[in-house]
Design an enzyme around this catalytic site. Sequence first.
Site, PDB file in Angstrom:
ATOM      1  N   LYS A  13      45.001  43.571  54.128  1.00 48.59           N
ATOM      2  CA  LYS A  13      45.585  43.083  55.352  1.00 48.59           C
ATOM      3  C   LYS A  13      46.807  43.869  56.030  1.00 48.59           C
ATOM      4  CE  LYS A  13      46.720  39.320  53.164  1.00 48.59           C
ATOM      5  NZ  LYS A  13      46.500  39.590  51.908  1.00 48.59           N
ATOM      6  N   ARG A  88      48.586  30.573  54.854  1.00 50.01           N
ATOM      7  CA  ARG A  88      48.369  30.721  53.540  1.00 50.01           C
ATOM      8  C   ARG A  88      48.018  29.453  53.161  1.00 50.01           C
ATOM      9  NH1 ARG A  88      50.780  35.933  52.245  1.00 50.01           N
ATOM     10  NH2 ARG A  88      50.173  36.511  50.179  1.00 50.01           N
ATOM     11  N   ARG A 127      48.810  50.913  44.370  1.00 48.94           N
ATOM     12  CA  ARG A 127      49.622  50.837  45.626  1.00 48.94           C
ATOM     13  C   ARG A 127      51.023  51.340  45.144  1.00 48.94           C
ATOM     14  NH1 ARG A 127      49.824  45.533  49.016  1.00 48.94           N
ATOM     15  NH2 ARG A 127      50.322  44.379  46.972  1.00 48.94           N
ATOM     16  N   ARG A 160      55.540  47.555  43.677  1.00 56.09           N
ATOM     17  CA  ARG A 160      55.900  46.243  44.044  1.00 56.09           C
ATOM     18  C   ARG A 160      56.245  45.412  42.782  1.00 56.09           C
ATOM     19  NH1 ARG A 160      53.155  43.745  49.130  1.00 56.09           N
ATOM     20  NH2 ARG A 160      53.082  41.979  47.843  1.00 56.09           N
ATOM     21  N   ARG A 171      48.310  35.721  41.473  1.00 54.95           N
ATOM     22  CA  ARG A 171      48.347  35.505  42.907  1.00 54.95           C
ATOM     23  C   ARG A 171      46.811  35.248  43.249  1.00 54.95           C
ATOM     24  NH1 ARG A 171      51.035  41.165  44.084  1.00 54.95           N
ATOM     25  NH2 ARG A 171      50.580  40.768  46.288  1.00 54.95           N
TER      26      ARG A 171
HETATM   27  P1  AP5 Z   1      47.266  46.335  51.444  1.00 57.73           P
HETATM   28  O1  AP5 Z   1      47.266  46.553  52.911  1.00 57.73           O
HETATM   29  O2  AP5 Z   1      48.729  46.588  51.003  1.00 57.73           O
HETATM   30  O3  AP5 Z   1      47.061  44.824  51.145  1.00 57.73           O
HETATM   31  P2  AP5 Z   1      47.780  43.271  51.514  1.00 57.73           P
HETATM   32  O4  AP5 Z   1      46.225  42.579  51.715  1.00 57.73           O
HETATM   33  O5  AP5 Z   1      48.371  43.521  52.624  1.00 57.73           O
HETATM   34  O6  AP5 Z   1      48.121  42.893  50.177  1.00 57.73           O
HETATM   35  P3  AP5 Z   1      49.379  42.270  49.873  1.00 57.73           P
HETATM   36  O7  AP5 Z   1      49.742  42.346  48.366  1.00 57.73           O
HETATM   37  O8  AP5 Z   1      50.740  42.777  50.829  1.00 57.73           O
HETATM   38  O9  AP5 Z   1      49.086  40.914  50.183  1.00 57.73           O
HETATM   39  P4  AP5 Z   1      49.767  39.585  49.756  1.00 57.73           P
HETATM   40  O10 AP5 Z   1      48.990  38.733  50.792  1.00 57.73           O
HETATM   41  O11 AP5 Z   1      49.551  39.381  48.191  1.00 57.73           O
HETATM   42  O12 AP5 Z   1      51.465  39.951  49.746  1.00 57.73           O
HETATM   43  P5  AP5 Z   1      52.219  39.503  50.785  1.00 57.73           P
HETATM   44  O13 AP5 Z   1      53.228  40.625  50.777  1.00 57.73           O
HETATM   45  O14 AP5 Z   1      51.853  38.799  51.830  1.00 57.73           O
HETATM   46  O15 AP5 Z   1      46.360  47.365  50.407  1.00 57.73           O
HETATM   47  C1  AP5 Z   1      46.535  47.186  49.153  1.00 57.73           C
HETATM   48  C2  AP5 Z   1      46.423  48.533  48.614  1.00 57.73           C
HETATM   49  O16 AP5 Z   1      45.046  48.927  48.600  1.00 57.73           O
HETATM   50  C3  AP5 Z   1      47.245  49.740  49.104  1.00 57.73           C
HETATM   51  O17 AP5 Z   1      47.673  50.292  47.977  1.00 57.73           O
HETATM   52  C4  AP5 Z   1      46.218  50.391  50.075  1.00 57.73           C
HETATM   53  O18 AP5 Z   1      46.620  51.470  50.439  1.00 57.73           O
HETATM   54  C5  AP5 Z   1      44.900  50.019  49.524  1.00 57.73           C
HETATM   55  N1  AP5 Z   1      43.946  49.820  50.573  1.00 57.73           N
HETATM   56  C6  AP5 Z   1      43.694  49.290  51.623  1.00 57.73           C
HETATM   57  N2  AP5 Z   1      42.767  49.216  52.170  1.00 57.73           N
HETATM   58  C7  AP5 Z   1      42.011  49.971  51.245  1.00 57.73           C
HETATM   59  C8  AP5 Z   1      40.304  50.351  51.515  1.00 57.73           C
HETATM   60  N3  AP5 Z   1      39.767  50.110  52.765  1.00 57.73           N
HETATM   61  N4  AP5 Z   1      39.877  51.095  50.529  1.00 57.73           N
HETATM   62  C9  AP5 Z   1      40.769  51.458  49.546  1.00 57.73           C
HETATM   63  N5  AP5 Z   1      42.059  51.320  49.105  1.00 57.73           N
HETATM   64  C10 AP5 Z   1      42.590  50.367  50.404  1.00 57.73           C
HETATM   65  O19 AP5 Z   1      53.049  38.363  50.111  1.00 57.73           O
HETATM   66  C11 AP5 Z   1      53.832  38.285  48.919  1.00 57.73           C
HETATM   67  C12 AP5 Z   1      54.349  37.102  48.492  1.00 57.73           C
HETATM   68  O20 AP5 Z   1      55.237  36.625  49.404  1.00 57.73           O
HETATM   69  C13 AP5 Z   1      53.346  36.075  48.330  1.00 57.73           C
HETATM   70  O21 AP5 Z   1      52.696  36.199  46.771  1.00 57.73           O
HETATM   71  C14 AP5 Z   1      54.275  34.864  48.358  1.00 57.73           C
HETATM   72  O22 AP5 Z   1      54.915  34.564  47.144  1.00 57.73           O
HETATM   73  C15 AP5 Z   1      54.971  35.109  49.390  1.00 57.73           C
HETATM   74  N6  AP5 Z   1      54.603  34.778  50.631  1.00 57.73           N
HETATM   75  C16 AP5 Z   1      53.969  35.655  51.878  1.00 57.73           C
HETATM   76  N7  AP5 Z   1      53.759  34.867  52.892  1.00 57.73           N
HETATM   77  C17 AP5 Z   1      53.681  33.657  52.400  1.00 57.73           C
HETATM   78  C18 AP5 Z   1      53.251  32.372  52.905  1.00 57.73           C
HETATM   79  N8  AP5 Z   1      52.916  32.437  54.295  1.00 57.73           N
HETATM   80  N9  AP5 Z   1      53.491  31.244  52.494  1.00 57.73           N
HETATM   81  C19 AP5 Z   1      54.187  31.377  51.217  1.00 57.73           C
HETATM   82  N10 AP5 Z   1      54.253  32.573  50.446  1.00 57.73           N
HETATM   83  C20 AP5 Z   1      54.326  33.574  51.157  1.00 57.73           C
END
Ligand code: AP5
Length: 214
Positions: A13, A88, A127, A160, A171
Amino acid sequence: MKIIMLGAPGAGKGTQAKKIAAKYGIPHISTGDIFRANIKGGTELGMKAKSYMDQGQLVPDDVTIGMLLDRIAEADCKNGYVLDGFPRTIPQAESLTEALDKLGQKMDFAIDVDVPDESIINRMSGRRACLSCGATYHIVYNPTKVEGVCDACGQKLVLRDDDKPETVKKRLTVYHDQTQPLIDYYKKAGILKSVDGTQDLNKVFADIEAVLEA
Ligand code: AP5
Ligand code: ZN
């Protein structure tokens, strides 16, 4: 253009949201990045969020919803935005819909980046993230020019805290319980588009462009 990115943790994402933001000139709003910036800055919000994030749990809705609604009310959001990591939960989605209704606005697209769980753990362990500018890389699929150093700002990259395999598994469980129902929510709203997130990241982006420009 107002866009929501849906998908499991690690589906890509953030990677795709950054490309959308750059191409269409709209802000990329990641609730995860906002929380991480607050943790780094040692704010009260950051302290509160960290205890949940480190365990792979969601930060409570009462903290998250207000923060996001304040952010999208800022001036740079008047021509749209791409939301990454919000909503979410169903209450988050309902609050967003209500807030937009009040303004006479609506979401244009909810894009689900679809990747099966088996691929996720592998992606997360490779990552590397820049905590200074928010850039994300992968040691194999999206490497930096110099190992361990951010291409964009030159700072050192880190794994991370929540990317340890045990936390990633937690997660994923939280995702299936609380976030996956949003796919149906936005399907019913008539704005859901799915893309195959297992493809090369440039191909995933080409599919997203096709959706946005159809
Ligand atoms: P990447 O693009 O980093 O993936 P992502 O989907 O953004 O993953 P996140 O881990 O950031 O999502 P998340 O939803 O768990 O975390 P967030 O920060 O929102 O890609 C992943 C890896 O794959 C990278 O290394 C990339 O290079 C690689 N890649 C990408 N595309 C690829 C492809 N096509 N082929 C191969 N490799 C590829 O949230 C973290 C925490 O914050 C949550 O757990 C929660 O505690 C809190 N939080 C955040 N938002 C909320 C909310 N709305 N409500 C409550 N808690 C929240
Ligand atoms: Zn950087």
